[in-house]
Design a protein around this motif. Structure first.
Motif, PDB file in Angstrom:
ATOM      1  N   LEU A 167     -19.929 -26.411 -21.174  1.00 53.66           N
ATOM      2  CA  LEU A 167     -20.295 -26.878 -22.616  1.00 53.66           C
ATOM      3  C   LEU A 167     -20.959 -25.276 -22.803  1.00 53.66           C
ATOM      4  O   LEU A 167     -21.253 -24.857 -22.236  1.00 53.66           O
ATOM      5  CB  LEU A 167     -21.281 -27.531 -22.226  1.00 53.66           C
ATOM      6  N   GLN A 168     -20.493 -24.659 -24.108  1.00 55.05           N
ATOM      7  CA  GLN A 168     -20.920 -23.580 -24.786  1.00 55.05           C
ATOM      8  C   GLN A 168     -21.632 -24.093 -25.884  1.00 55.05           C
ATOM      9  O   GLN A 168     -21.257 -24.547 -27.018  1.00 55.05           O
ATOM     10  CB  GLN A 168     -20.576 -22.993 -24.382  1.00 55.05           C
ATOM     11  N   ALA A 169     -23.085 -23.352 -26.143  1.00 60.28           N
ATOM     12  CA  ALA A 169     -23.852 -23.491 -27.274  1.00 60.28           C
ATOM     13  C   ALA A 169     -23.941 -22.553 -28.110  1.00 60.28           C
ATOM     14  O   ALA A 169     -23.669 -21.294 -27.724  1.00 60.28           O
ATOM     15  CB  ALA A 169     -24.465 -24.722 -26.946  1.00 60.28           C
ATOM     16  N   GLN A 170     -23.104 -22.090 -29.403  1.00 59.42           N
ATOM     17  CA  GLN A 170     -22.507 -21.757 -30.817  1.00 59.42           C
ATOM     18  C   GLN A 170     -23.742 -21.138 -31.493  1.00 59.42           C
ATOM     19  O   GLN A 170     -23.719 -23.014 -32.436  1.00 59.42           O
ATOM     20  CB  GLN A 170     -21.412 -20.595 -30.990  1.00 59.42           C
ATOM     21  N   GLU A 180     -15.896 -20.109 -19.293  1.00 63.57           N
ATOM     22  CA  GLU A 180     -15.190 -20.014 -18.165  1.00 63.57           C
ATOM     23  C   GLU A 180     -16.648 -19.240 -17.511  1.00 63.57           C
ATOM     24  O   GLU A 180     -16.466 -19.163 -16.281  1.00 63.57           O
ATOM     25  CB  GLU A 180     -14.484 -18.685 -17.694  1.00 63.57           C
ATOM     26  N   GLY A 181     -18.148 -18.502 -18.047  1.00 66.80           N
ATOM     27  CA  GLY A 181     -18.429 -17.226 -17.169  1.00 66.80           C
ATOM     28  C   GLY A 181     -19.335 -17.758 -16.750  1.00 66.80           C
ATOM     29  O   GLY A 181     -19.370 -19.090 -16.255  1.00 66.80           O
ATOM     30  N   SER A 182     -20.108 -17.408 -15.544  1.00 66.02           N
ATOM     31  CA  SER A 182     -21.049 -18.374 -14.618  1.00 66.02           C
ATOM     32  C   SER A 182     -22.314 -17.334 -14.341  1.00 66.02           C
ATOM     33  O   SER A 182     -22.808 -17.573 -12.715  1.00 66.02           O
ATOM     34  CB  SER A 182     -20.082 -17.678 -13.287  1.00 66.02           C
ATOM     35  N   SER A 187     -28.625 -15.602 -22.145  1.00 64.84           N
ATOM     36  CA  SER A 187     -28.351 -14.563 -23.567  1.00 64.84           C
ATOM     37  C   SER A 187     -26.857 -15.604 -22.969  1.00 64.84           C
ATOM     38  O   SER A 187     -25.758 -15.572 -23.693  1.00 64.84           O
ATOM     39  CB  SER A 187     -28.032 -13.279 -23.540  1.00 64.84           C
ATOM     40  N   ASP A 188     -26.580 -16.340 -21.441  1.00 59.79           N
ATOM     41  CA  ASP A 188     -25.510 -16.742 -21.473  1.00 59.79           C
ATOM     42  C   ASP A 188     -25.114 -18.069 -22.151  1.00 59.79           C
ATOM     43  O   ASP A 188     -26.201 -19.207 -21.869  1.00 59.79           O
ATOM     44  CB  ASP A 188     -25.438 -17.104 -20.477  1.00 59.79           C
ATOM     45  N   PRO A 189     -24.307 -18.167 -23.573  1.00 54.54           N
ATOM     46  CA  PRO A 189     -24.145 -19.614 -24.210  1.00 54.54           C
ATOM     47  C   PRO A 189     -24.347 -20.840 -23.004  1.00 54.54           C
ATOM     48  O   PRO A 189     -24.379 -21.816 -24.208  1.00 54.54           O
ATOM     49  CB  PRO A 189     -23.484 -19.423 -24.953  1.00 54.54           C
ATOM     50  N   SER A 190     -23.915 -20.764 -21.933  1.00 51.75           N
ATOM     51  CA  SER A 190     -23.345 -22.289 -21.540  1.00 51.75           C
ATOM     52  C   SER A 190     -24.877 -22.291 -20.426  1.00 51.75           C
ATOM     53  O   SER A 190     -25.356 -22.982 -19.397  1.00 51.75           O
ATOM     54  CB  SER A 190     -22.159 -22.668 -20.305  1.00 51.75           C
ATOM     55  N   VAL A 191     -26.192 -21.638 -20.454  1.00 51.21           N
ATOM     56  CA  VAL A 191     -27.282 -22.185 -19.971  1.00 51.21           C
ATOM     57  C   VAL A 191     -28.371 -22.732 -20.681  1.00 51.21           C
ATOM     58  O   VAL A 191     -27.881 -22.525 -21.287  1.00 51.21           O
ATOM     59  CB  VAL A 191     -27.584 -20.792 -19.020  1.00 51.21           C
ATOM     60  N   PHE A 192     -28.395 -24.021 -20.252  1.00 50.03           N
ATOM     61  CA  PHE A 192     -29.973 -24.539 -20.573  1.00 50.03           C
ATOM     62  C   PHE A 192     -30.705 -25.563 -20.078  1.00 50.03           C
ATOM     63  O   PHE A 192     -30.549 -25.587 -18.773  1.00 50.03           O
ATOM     64  CB  PHE A 192     -29.159 -26.514 -21.103  1.00 50.03           C
ATOM     65  N   GLU A 193     -32.231 -25.024 -20.685  1.00 50.67           N
ATOM     66  CA  GLU A 193     -33.175 -25.782 -20.351  1.00 50.67           C
ATOM     67  C   GLU A 193     -33.116 -26.693 -20.005  1.00 50.67           C
ATOM     68  O   GLU A 193     -33.026 -27.816 -21.296  1.00 50.67           O
ATOM     69  CB  GLU A 193     -34.620 -25.213 -20.489  1.00 50.67           C
ATOM     70  N   MET A 194     -32.990 -27.845 -18.993  1.00 52.54           N
ATOM     71  CA  MET A 194     -33.276 -29.426 -18.833  1.00 52.54           C
ATOM     72  C   MET A 194     -35.112 -29.767 -19.209  1.00 52.54           C
ATOM     73  O   MET A 194     -35.643 -29.497 -18.237  1.00 52.54           O
ATOM     74  CB  MET A 194     -32.516 -29.646 -18.040  1.00 52.54           C
TER      75      MET A 194
END
Length: 504
Positions: A167-170, A180-182, A187-194
């Motif tokens: 998932l990515q947030a834009q 597809e990033g890792s 700044s990575d759009p797929s990283v979330f703070e849970m």
């Protein structure tokens, strides 16, 4: 010879009269009962023994855990628009209900996410698209996600979807599953703070968390040690004459209940009846957990905290009562069967509850005319006298009320004497209201020695306990302390007795 025969006949008649008059008396219930709840034995409540959950992988992400996700790039929360039924976005500055997701756990890292309106988050077009939506009522492959936790910070996560991408947030667009990033950069759009908002530790969570084989062993070990025959000896020798045993609906399917539940609770209940017989005690069976959950609490066997018991579950729930009544009706130690513990108003309507109570009552009466049937009052905004009219037309019934000086702000402001006065005044009045002359009996099915004030002394607890015994002793069916054992001392009657906090 004639006189001898006549004399022998008279003696035989008198013997039979005495036998049949004494036998019921031997098995009769001497009211009011002084009972204790065997909580956390056959229906798990994690707060009572948290160590039971220690060995579950990712034990902070069990079924029903409520989580929120904040994009590190956008500093915005994931949100199911309108609470469900449409797209999922990442554009909220703060989090509330629509931004909170309830976990359904498939394994230690694979989950379904249930939204506010009870749909499941997934990919559009049954997984054929990559836009995130919340439209499905039943989770499948496209509603299954893997939570990848950062090793150094487990609340920093990435969410892999069924298509293998993240998932990515834009900005200004729905959340998509096409990244597809890792990296773990902010700044990575797929990283979330849970954020973990809350969790549940009940029977469903421990069974599904460990998995069938491990759960079976853990619960077998727990049931065989948590309550033993020696505990019944202790209870009997300290003035108790009954136990209230909470059970879950899955007991009717023992030894192979529906997953994730595991078998063994029925054998333990059989043991309780045998131990009760050995020490002259009675048993109250209480259906504590019903299919769909009557209150959303962990002691109801809920999966995710939603209260969903209703008309669709009435017949199945009555069948559980029929099973229990058929199995134990002829047991002289059966005192009563409680049809449902703590239904919650307004989710459980009075009409629905009464329809079920009538079926449950009929199921018990099909097997025994004498065992009591216990009807639990609804919690929440409900009239404590709402069952009296219905119950007045039934025989051998009791109304179950639960009294705790906890769970509301009003109790948190009371000192010790005010708590004691509340018991002698308000609780006494409440109990009188459900204690009728010719109607159902009254039963304080749960109470405890704990109260909301911090820093109370031993003498304070002794006085508070005595006040409750004085008042609840007027209940015509009796009372049952919650519970016999508990990690929290003032909730444990065994600890309270052994440490001279309470005398029965």
């Amino acid at each position: 010879m004639g006189k001898s025969i006549f004399f022998n006949l008279v003696l035989s008649f008198l013997f039979l009269c005495c036998y049949f008059s004494l036998t019921p008396a031997q098995n009769a219930i001497q009211l009011p009962l002084k009972a204790v709840n065997l909580g956390n034995w056959l229906v798990i409540e994690g707060w009572m023994k948290r160590s039971l959950f220690d060995d579950i992988p990712n034990k902070d992400l069990l079924d029903g855990t409520q989580v929120q996700f904040k994009s590190t790039k956008l500093q915005k929360y994931l949100c199911s628009e309108n609470g469900g039924g449409t797209t999922v976005v990442a554009n909220r500055d703060s989090a509330s209900g629509w931004e909170t997701f309830r976990l359904w756990r498939n394994d230690e890292s694979s989950f379904n996410f249930r939204v506010f309106n009870k749909q499941f988050m997934g990919l559009e077009n049954q997984g054929q698209g990559n836009t995130l939506v919340a439209v499905s009522n039943d989770p499948g492959h496209s509603e299954t996600f893997q939570l990848i936790r950062n090793e150094g910070d487990p609340n920093r996560v990435r969410i892999r979807t069924s298509n293998g991408l993240f998932l990515q947030a834009q900005p200004d667009s729905p959340v998509t599953a096409d990244y597809e990033g890792s990296s773990w950069d902010d700044s990575d759009p797929s990283v979330f703070e849970m954020t973990i908002v809350s969790g549940i530790q009940g029977e469903y969570q421990i069974s599904n968390g460990y998995g069938p084989e491990r759960a079976s062993q853990v619960l077998q070990d727990h049931r065989s040690t948590y309550i033993t025959e020696d505990d019944f000896r202790f209870m009997s020798s300290n003035g108790l004459n009954a136990v209230r045993v909470p059970v879950g609906w899955w007991i009717a399917h023992d030894p192979t209940p529906p997953q994730p539940f595991v078998g063994g609770s029925l054998k333990a209940l059989d043991n309780a009846f045998q131990w009760a017989q050995n020490y002259g005690m009675k048993v109250i069976i209480d259906l504590h957990a019903v299919q769909g959950s009557q209150n959303g609490n962990e002691h109801s066997g809920t999966r995710d905290g939603f209260q969903e018991w209703g008309d669709a579950y009435i017949q199945d729930t009555a069948s559980v009562i029929d099973f229990l009544a058929a199995r134990y009706a002829d047991n002289p130690n059966l005192a009563a069967i409680g049809l449902m513990n703590e239904p919650m108003s307004p989710g459980v309507t009075l009409d629905t509850l009464i329809r079920y109570y009538q079926l449950g009552y009929n199921a018990v009466r099909k097997h025994t005319p004498s065992a009591y049937v216990i009807l639990s009052n609804r919690l929440g905004p409900a009239d404590s006298k709402e069952l009296l009219s219905f119950a007045g037309g039934l025989s051998n019934v009791a109304i179950d009320v639960h009294y705790y000086n906890l769970y509301s702000d009003s109790f948190r402001t009371m000192n010790v004497q005010q708590n004691i006065d509340f018991v002698y005044n308000q609780r006494s009045s409440d109990l009188r209201a459900v204690t009728t002359t010719n109607g159902p009996l009254s039963f304080v099915g749960e109470w405890c020695g704990e109260f909301a004030m911090q820093g109370a002394s031993k003498e304070d607890y002794q006085r508070f306990g005595k006040a409750q015994l004085d008042v609840y002793g007027r209940a015509t069916f009796g009372w049952a302390y919650w519970a016999y054992k508990c990690d929290s001392n003032y909730w444990s009657l065994k600890w309270m007795i052994e440490n001279n906090y309470i005398k029965l």
